[in-house]
Write a protein that holds these residues in place. Structure first.
Motif, PDB file in Angstrom:
ATOM      1  N   ARG A   1      27.892 -34.633  -1.020  1.00 35.31           N
ATOM      2  CA  ARG A   1      27.787 -33.977  -2.271  1.00 35.31           C
ATOM      3  C   ARG A   1      26.080 -33.891  -2.410  1.00 35.31           C
ATOM      4  O   ARG A   1      25.461 -33.839  -2.793  1.00 35.31           O
ATOM      5  CB  ARG A   1      28.405 -34.956  -3.209  1.00 35.31           C
ATOM      6  N   ALA A   2      25.617 -36.028  -1.811  1.00 39.04           N
ATOM      7  CA  ALA A   2      24.496 -36.743  -2.430  1.00 39.04           C
ATOM      8  C   ALA A   2      22.974 -35.242  -1.192  1.00 39.04           C
ATOM      9  O   ALA A   2      22.367 -35.453  -1.469  1.00 39.04           O
ATOM     10  CB  ALA A   2      23.887 -37.669  -1.725  1.00 39.04           C
ATOM     11  N   ALA A   3      23.202 -34.580  -0.162  1.00 42.86           N
ATOM     12  CA  ALA A   3      22.760 -33.629   0.926  1.00 42.86           C
ATOM     13  C   ALA A   3      22.429 -32.569   0.094  1.00 42.86           C
ATOM     14  O   ALA A   3      21.596 -31.799   0.418  1.00 42.86           O
ATOM     15  CB  ALA A   3      23.229 -33.284   2.071  1.00 42.86           C
ATOM     16  N   GLN A   4      23.289 -32.098  -1.542  1.00 40.22           N
ATOM     17  CA  GLN A   4      22.893 -30.624  -1.374  1.00 40.22           C
ATOM     18  C   GLN A   4      21.736 -31.029  -2.930  1.00 40.22           C
ATOM     19  O   GLN A   4      22.040 -32.124  -3.294  1.00 40.22           O
ATOM     20  CB  GLN A   4      24.393 -30.142  -1.773  1.00 40.22           C
TER      21      GLN A   4
ATOM     22  N   GLY B   1      20.602 -31.266  -6.306  1.00 36.98           N
ATOM     23  CA  GLY B   1      21.609 -31.278  -8.208  1.00 36.98           C
ATOM     24  C   GLY B   1      21.481 -32.727  -7.933  1.00 36.98           C
ATOM     25  O   GLY B   1      20.319 -33.671  -7.149  1.00 36.98           O
ATOM     26  N   PHE B   2      21.824 -33.593  -8.273  1.00 41.30           N
ATOM     27  CA  PHE B   2      22.280 -34.965  -8.698  1.00 41.30           C
ATOM     28  C   PHE B   2      23.585 -35.058  -8.482  1.00 41.30           C
ATOM     29  O   PHE B   2      24.477 -35.038  -9.456  1.00 41.30           O
ATOM     30  CB  PHE B   2      21.609 -35.043  -9.782  1.00 41.30           C
TER      31      PHE B   2
ATOM     32  N   ALA C   1      29.995 -38.106 -11.259  1.00 30.73           N
ATOM     33  CA  ALA C   1      29.536 -36.821 -11.929  1.00 30.73           C
ATOM     34  C   ALA C   1      28.841 -36.117 -11.005  1.00 30.73           C
ATOM     35  O   ALA C   1      27.677 -36.882 -10.561  1.00 30.73           O
ATOM     36  CB  ALA C   1      29.427 -36.036 -12.785  1.00 30.73           C
ATOM     37  N   HIS C   2      29.261 -34.446 -10.218  1.00 33.33           N
ATOM     38  CA  HIS C   2      28.454 -34.318  -9.093  1.00 33.33           C
ATOM     39  C   HIS C   2      27.953 -33.093  -9.555  1.00 33.33           C
ATOM     40  O   HIS C   2      28.545 -32.087 -10.508  1.00 33.33           O
ATOM     41  CB  HIS C   2      28.563 -33.753  -7.770  1.00 33.33           C
ATOM     42  N   VAL C   3      26.592 -32.462 -10.299  1.00 32.68           N
ATOM     43  CA  VAL C   3      26.006 -31.823 -10.518  1.00 32.68           C
ATOM     44  C   VAL C   3      24.868 -30.969  -9.481  1.00 32.68           C
ATOM     45  O   VAL C   3      24.040 -31.714  -9.205  1.00 32.68           O
ATOM     46  CB  VAL C   3      24.862 -31.894 -11.727  1.00 32.68           C
TER      47      VAL C   3
ATOM     48  N   ALA D   1      25.171 -35.934 -17.859  1.00 34.90           N
ATOM     49  CA  ALA D   1      25.179 -35.027 -16.970  1.00 34.90           C
ATOM     50  C   ALA D   1      24.373 -33.730 -17.409  1.00 34.90           C
ATOM     51  O   ALA D   1      23.381 -33.098 -17.499  1.00 34.90           O
ATOM     52  CB  ALA D   1      26.490 -34.297 -16.046  1.00 34.90           C
ATOM     53  N   ALA D   2      25.181 -32.984 -18.182  1.00 39.51           N
ATOM     54  CA  ALA D   2      24.617 -31.793 -19.628  1.00 39.51           C
ATOM     55  C   ALA D   2      23.452 -32.905 -19.956  1.00 39.51           C
ATOM     56  O   ALA D   2      22.659 -31.672 -20.043  1.00 39.51           O
ATOM     57  CB  ALA D   2      25.223 -32.177 -20.760  1.00 39.51           C
ATOM     58  N   GLU D   3      22.566 -33.970 -20.139  1.00 37.35           N
ATOM     59  CA  GLU D   3      20.987 -34.725 -21.055  1.00 37.35           C
ATOM     60  C   GLU D   3      20.503 -34.359 -19.667  1.00 37.35           C
ATOM     61  O   GLU D   3      19.257 -33.605 -19.793  1.00 37.35           O
ATOM     62  CB  GLU D   3      21.694 -35.762 -21.326  1.00 37.35           C
ATOM     63  N   ARG D   4      21.326 -34.667 -18.459  1.00 37.07           N
ATOM     64  CA  ARG D   4      19.756 -35.123 -17.210  1.00 37.07           C
ATOM     65  C   ARG D   4      19.478 -33.272 -17.211  1.00 37.07           C
ATOM     66  O   ARG D   4      18.217 -33.384 -16.385  1.00 37.07           O
ATOM     67  CB  ARG D   4      20.450 -35.556 -15.767  1.00 37.07           C
ATOM     68  N   ALA D   5      20.895 -32.056 -16.970  1.00 37.78           N
ATOM     69  CA  ALA D   5      20.391 -31.191 -16.413  1.00 37.78           C
ATOM     70  C   ALA D   5      19.601 -30.750 -17.826  1.00 37.78           C
ATOM     71  O   ALA D   5      18.294 -29.450 -16.885  1.00 37.78           O
ATOM     72  CB  ALA D   5      21.740 -30.580 -16.335  1.00 37.78           C
TER      73      ALA D   5
END
Length: 368
Positions: A54-57, A59-60, A72-74, A105-109
């Protein structure tokens, strides 16, 4: 899951958290089996993706607790953010941890500049769509245009057979208020007031890769490559028999007044995906096909407006909202070319923000 406050602080994932994520996701299988029955051999029972994968994609990942009890994976898609997974260990459920992760997650996005956060889920499982609906997500209409990545996600779910357990749905949470139909209609006089004969180049944007944007101080136009360093040639086109790049779609131009209005933030203007933004009336009435645009003076570059339409798509919805897409593709937008126009280079040269853009229509004499 209820929305009680949680004592588990939400934070960005660290390297030591990543090995714990798959086990948290896998621990949720009994919740599905309580409703769906034995899932042995089913895709829902497959081992979860590892935290390192997941971390390799792009996003965060955000986590709750230390040690981690939820995450939460975004993913950063080409047009918006996508919640790929939200998991809380059942031993820590009903404490508001999922809600806290979702809001963070919404806030960071939003801070990263995304205008929307999407996800796919089961429409009728109580901890799926109904939970997300309580936190600002709404179902995406089945007939709404999707991006290529969204279509690929849906195709992968279909291949796995996830739909056998119930209806799958796309949901979206808008992270910033988009302009409404009424807003855009009221702004039309400003667009219609754009210069007709001599405009100004406001921005040059190169697209070096999918979802990537480079705002240039100087762009170089080439008869063969279009905007040098852009991916036009490798993107291909559905309008050519062999799927190769369409020669009359080298460049996309959009009215800067409109994109500035829709984006509401200078840093988001480039998300429109066009390579050039101009303060110029791009309407069919003002720029019939094969009009020339002379950029940067008598010795500068020249591009020609082609007859290929430039339409809004799923990416445009994600970035600027459904009202904007409907409007630019509608009866007010089409004649004005509000979504922009297609062009190709006929004389190479450098182009810079601030350059004059001189219109020469078919049959008109030119001094260049």
């Amino acid at each position: 899951m209820t929305d009680h406050p949680t004592d588990h602080a939400v934070r960005p994932a660290r390297a030591r958290d990543l090995p714990l994520l798959a086990a948290i996701e896998d621990a949720g299988l009994p919740m599905f089996e309580e409703v769906l029955g034995d899932l042995t051999g089913d895709a829902l029972a497959s081992p979860a993706v590892s935290g390192h994968e997941r971390a390799a994609q792009p996003g965060f990942i955000l986590v709750a607790g230390d040690p981690v009890v939820g995450f939460a994976h975004v993913r950063d898609l080409e047009s918006h953010a996508h919640l790929d997974q939200l998991s809380v260990h059942p031993d820590h459920g009903r404490r508001g941890i999922g809600a806290a992760l979702l809001d963070a997650a919404a806030e960071r996005a939003a801070v990263k500049g995304h205008g929307a956060l999407t996800l796919t889920t089961y429409a009728d499982l109580p901890w799926n769509a109904p939970f997300y609906a309580r936190h600002g997500f709404t179902e995406v209409a089945a007939d709404e245009p999707m991006t290529a990545t969204q279509l690929a996600i849906s195709a992968a779910e279909e291949q796995l057979g996830l739909g056998r357990h119930g209806r799958r749905t796309w949901m979206r949470r808008t992270l910033r208020r988009h302009r409404s139909t009424a807003d855009i209609a009221a702004f039309l006089p400003a667009v219609d007031g754009s210069p007709r004969d001599v405009g100004v180049l406001r921005a040059v944007v190169r697209r070096p890769g999918p979802g990537e944007r480079e705002v240039l101080e100087v762009g170089h136009l080439d008869v063969t490559e279009g905007l040098v360093g852009d991916t036009w040639a490798t993107r291909g086109s559905r309008r050519t028999p062999d799927g190769s790049a369409h020669p009359d779609m080298q460049l996309n131009l959009m009215n800067h007044r409109l994109v500035e209005f829709l984006a509401q933030d200078p840093g988001r203007e480039q998300l429109a995906g066009d390579q050039m933004f101009v303060d110029l009336d791009l309407s069919h009435a003002n720029l019939p096909a094969w009009s020339e645009l002379h950029i940067g003076g008598p010795a500068g570059a020249v591009i020609v407006v082609t007859d290929q339409p430039h339409n809004g798509c799923g990416k445009f919805i994600a970035r600027f909202g459904k009202d904007a897409l409907t409007f630019v593709n509608g009866p007010e937008g089409k004649p004005r070319r509000l979504r922009g126009l297609c062009a190709r280079v006929v004389r190479p040269g450098p182009v810079r923000p601030g350059d004059e853009v001189v219109v020469v229509r078919p049959g008109e004499p030119t001094s260049t």
